[in-house]
Design a protein around this motif. Structure first.
Motif, PDB file in Angstrom:
ATOM      1  N   MET A   4      13.191 -89.602  14.344  1.00  0.00           N
ATOM      2  CA  MET A   4      13.759 -89.440  13.009  1.00  0.00           C
ATOM      3  C   MET A   4      15.197 -88.960  13.115  1.00  0.00           C
ATOM      4  N   LYS A   5      16.081 -89.626  12.403  1.00  0.00           N
ATOM      5  CA  LYS A   5      17.510 -89.298  12.427  1.00  0.00           C
ATOM      6  C   LYS A   5      17.871 -88.495  11.175  1.00  0.00           C
ATOM      7  N   ILE A   6      18.357 -87.285  11.378  1.00  0.00           N
ATOM      8  CA  ILE A   6      18.686 -86.374  10.286  1.00  0.00           C
ATOM      9  C   ILE A   6      20.186 -86.093  10.320  1.00  0.00           C
ATOM     10  N   LEU A   7      20.856 -86.339   9.204  1.00  0.00           N
ATOM     11  CA  LEU A   7      22.299 -86.176   9.100  1.00  0.00           C
ATOM     12  C   LEU A   7      22.638 -85.035   8.144  1.00  0.00           C
ATOM     13  N   PHE A   8      23.383 -84.062   8.647  1.00  0.00           N
ATOM     14  CA  PHE A   8      23.915 -82.975   7.829  1.00  0.00           C
ATOM     15  C   PHE A   8      25.346 -83.339   7.431  1.00  0.00           C
ATOM     16  N   GLN A   9      25.636 -83.287   6.127  1.00  0.00           N
ATOM     17  CA  GLN A   9      26.969 -83.612   5.650  1.00  0.00           C
ATOM     18  C   GLN A   9      27.495 -82.505   4.737  1.00  0.00           C
ATOM     19  N   SER A  64      12.448 -78.414  14.586  1.00  0.00           N
ATOM     20  CA  SER A  64      11.937 -78.808  15.906  1.00  0.00           C
ATOM     21  C   SER A  64      10.806 -77.897  16.353  1.00  0.00           C
ATOM     22  N   ASP A  65      10.943 -76.606  16.092  1.00  0.00           N
ATOM     23  CA  ASP A  65       9.891 -75.663  16.494  1.00  0.00           C
ATOM     24  C   ASP A  65       8.605 -75.908  15.717  1.00  0.00           C
ATOM     25  N   ARG A  66       8.734 -76.298  14.451  1.00  0.00           N
ATOM     26  CA  ARG A  66       7.535 -76.552  13.639  1.00  0.00           C
ATOM     27  C   ARG A  66       6.872 -77.874  13.992  1.00  0.00           C
ATOM     28  N   HIS A  67       7.631 -78.789  14.572  1.00  0.00           N
ATOM     29  CA  HIS A  67       7.115 -80.129  14.881  1.00  0.00           C
ATOM     30  C   HIS A  67       7.455 -80.488  16.317  1.00  0.00           C
ATOM     31  N   PRO A  68       6.849 -79.797  17.279  1.00  0.00           N
ATOM     32  CA  PRO A  68       7.239 -79.954  18.685  1.00  0.00           C
ATOM     33  C   PRO A  68       6.967 -81.342  19.251  1.00  0.00           C
ATOM     34  N   ASP A  69       6.084 -82.103  18.637  1.00  0.00           N
ATOM     35  CA  ASP A  69       5.746 -83.425  19.169  1.00  0.00           C
ATOM     36  C   ASP A  69       6.536 -84.551  18.511  1.00  0.00           C
ATOM     37  N   ALA A  70       7.355 -84.228  17.536  1.00  0.00           N
ATOM     38  CA  ALA A  70       8.141 -85.255  16.842  1.00  0.00           C
ATOM     39  C   ALA A  70       9.454 -85.502  17.583  1.00  0.00           C
ATOM     40  N   ASP A  71       9.986 -86.700  17.381  1.00  0.00           N
ATOM     41  CA  ASP A  71      11.228 -87.103  18.034  1.00  0.00           C
ATOM     42  C   ASP A  71      12.359 -87.059  17.003  1.00  0.00           C
ATOM     43  N   PHE A  72      13.255 -86.084  17.141  1.00  0.00           N
ATOM     44  CA  PHE A  72      14.336 -85.900  16.185  1.00  0.00           C
ATOM     45  C   PHE A  72      15.689 -86.149  16.842  1.00  0.00           C
ATOM     46  N   THR A  73      16.593 -86.718  16.061  1.00  0.00           N
ATOM     47  CA  THR A  73      18.012 -86.732  16.388  1.00  0.00           C
ATOM     48  C   THR A  73      18.742 -86.068  15.228  1.00  0.00           C
ATOM     49  N   ALA A 114       8.060 -80.167   3.010  1.00  0.00           N
ATOM     50  CA  ALA A 114       7.559 -80.674   1.736  1.00  0.00           C
ATOM     51  C   ALA A 114       7.763 -82.185   1.605  1.00  0.00           C
ATOM     52  N   LEU A 115       8.857 -82.680   2.178  1.00  0.00           N
ATOM     53  CA  LEU A 115       9.138 -84.116   2.092  1.00  0.00           C
ATOM     54  C   LEU A 115       8.322 -84.929   3.100  1.00  0.00           C
ATOM     55  N   TYR A 116       7.929 -84.296   4.187  1.00  0.00           N
ATOM     56  CA  TYR A 116       7.188 -85.008   5.239  1.00  0.00           C
ATOM     57  C   TYR A 116       5.908 -84.244   5.563  1.00  0.00           C
ATOM     58  N   PRO A 117       4.983 -84.168   4.623  1.00  0.00           N
ATOM     59  CA  PRO A 117       3.789 -83.345   4.833  1.00  0.00           C
ATOM     60  C   PRO A 117       2.853 -83.872   5.924  1.00  0.00           C
ATOM     61  N   ASP A 118       2.980 -85.162   6.261  1.00  0.00           N
ATOM     62  CA  ASP A 118       2.081 -85.746   7.232  1.00  0.00           C
ATOM     63  C   ASP A 118       2.647 -85.725   8.645  1.00  0.00           C
ATOM     64  N   LEU A 119       3.862 -85.227   8.802  1.00  0.00           N
ATOM     65  CA  LEU A 119       4.484 -85.203  10.116  1.00  0.00           C
ATOM     66  C   LEU A 119       3.880 -84.080  10.948  1.00  0.00           C
ATOM     67  N   LYS A 120       3.438 -84.428  12.108  1.00  0.00           N
ATOM     68  CA  LYS A 120       2.807 -83.437  13.006  1.00  0.00           C
ATOM     69  C   LYS A 120       3.799 -83.004  14.087  1.00  0.00           C
TER      70      LYS A 120
END
Length: 206
Positions: A1-6, A36-45, A200-206
């Motif tokens: 998942m790609k997250i952009l802060f602007q 990242s700490d809450r979702h250690p198995d997810a792939d974030f950029t 809240a936006l991604y309640p199903d993300l593990k």
């Protein structure tokens, strides 16, 4: 998942602008860690493209390369305080309609050219520092941010209200020494609510 802060300097927070992955030392850095700490198995950029001094018109002018071309999955925006601050000395206040048009352009582009979800963070002003004469203008533009969030946003982080509430518990300088730029405590406070918004936006993300 790609997250952009602007956003502006509050987002920039001293980042290394030669490295889009450098998150600076502000709320973006804390938020990325919390998520990242809450979702250690997810792939974030995580990308931070906040630029100190930016106003809504600055976002508009760089939006294609600094947002649309990146095709993020989630975009967050905190903008607006400089649209007041840069006009406070001369009190030649930026027209509210112009602020709204510039901000709306960015949101329309996200909606029409990406599949990204949108988090808006309110601009805020705590009762300390030198911008006290601009509170009325912040309030007017804050209402525009809330209006645009209702139209385009998937989530609004009520930063102005959160900071006001925090200033009841601790002095304003604890959260933002100059009234605008958050201390580490202020940045962590914003980031905590950012991470909650993400969940809240991604309640199903593990």
């Amino acid at each position: 998942m790609k997250i952009l802060f602007q956003g502006d300097s509050i987002t920039d927070a001293g980042r290394d602008r030669s490295n889009i992955l450098n998150l600076g030392h502000g709320y973006a850095n804390f938020a990325a860690k919390f998520i990242s700490d809450r979702h250690p198995d997810a792939d974030f950029t995580f990308w931070n493209l906040g630029i100190s001094g930016n106003r809504a018109e600055c976002l508009r002018d760089r939006w294609q390369t600094d947002c649309i071309d990146l095709q993020p999955d989630l975009v967050s925006i905190m903008i607006g305080i400089n649209d007041t601050w840069h006009h406070s000395t001369a009190e030649d206040w930026m027209p509210n309609d112009y602020f709204e048009d510039c901000y709306r352009f960015c949101l329309e582009e996200i909606k029409s050219k990406t599949n990204a979800k949108i988090i808006l963070l309110e601009q805020y002003l705590v009762p300390t520092g030198t911008l006290s004469n601009g509170r009325f203008d912040v309030d007017a533009k804050l209402q525009i941010t809330r209006k645009l969030a209702r139209e385009y946003g998937d989530w609004l982080i009520p930063t102005d209200g959160l900071m006001a509430a925090a200033c009841v518990q601790m002095p304003p300088e604890h959260w933002a020494a100059d009234g605008v730029h958050p201390t580490a405590a202020g940045a962590e406070l914003i980031a905590y609510h950012y991470a909650d918004a993400f969940d809240a936006l991604y309640p199903d993300l593990k």
